[in-house]
Scaffold this motif. Sequence first.
Motif, PDB file in Angstrom:
ATOM      1  N   ALA A  36      98.554   8.609   1.698  1.00 35.23           N
ATOM      2  CA  ALA A  36      99.622   8.086   2.543  1.00 35.23           C
ATOM      3  C   ALA A  36     100.330   9.237   3.253  1.00 35.23           C
ATOM      4  N   CYS A  87     105.963   5.152   6.605  1.00 34.74           N
ATOM      5  CA  CYS A  87     104.807   5.378   5.730  1.00 34.74           C
ATOM      6  C   CYS A  87     103.583   4.680   6.324  1.00 34.74           C
ATOM      7  N   GLN A 142      99.588   4.105   5.345  1.00 31.50           N
ATOM      8  CA  GLN A 142      98.567   4.221   4.306  1.00 31.50           C
ATOM      9  C   GLN A 142      97.235   4.665   4.924  1.00 31.50           C
ATOM     10  N   GLU A 172     102.194  12.436   1.462  1.00 35.38           N
ATOM     11  CA  GLU A 172     102.907  11.976   0.276  1.00 35.38           C
ATOM     12  C   GLU A 172     102.981  13.083  -0.779  1.00 35.38           C
TER      13      GLU A 172
END
Length: 133
Positions: free
Chosen positions: A33, A63, A65, A93
């Motif tokens: 992510a 965010c 993914q 991340e």
Amino acid sequence: TIVFISLMLMSFKCSEEDGLSHPYSLVNNSGEAIYVSSCDYVEKDNFLTYGYVRNCTGWTFECIQPGESHEDICKIPSDAFPYRELQVLILKESTLRDCSERDLIENDVHDKRYVLTYEELEALNFIIDYKGE
């Protein structure tokens, strides 16, 4: 129908006096992510940073993914502000997990920063493909 199509095309590309605008996508083709923030009105040599995003009211990181994309509109004034570019700041991340907020701010930590003119974005077909580099 022709009027509707014409109005849509006009909404994507402004006159030379107003500048240029167009939808673009950032695709996350990395293995984790990512958190993304972008700005299309930071002037040349002023770079988008984590601290700048955190201190500006209403600005956030989105965010994304792996395998997903983020859509936005790039709006870059042309003649009046010839040095303005689209800037996209990406933090993985793992970077956010491994660094303190103080480090992120004081050391301008980021994983990738794209700084693109309208013409460069157009050459990419308005798709930024982030592969985790």
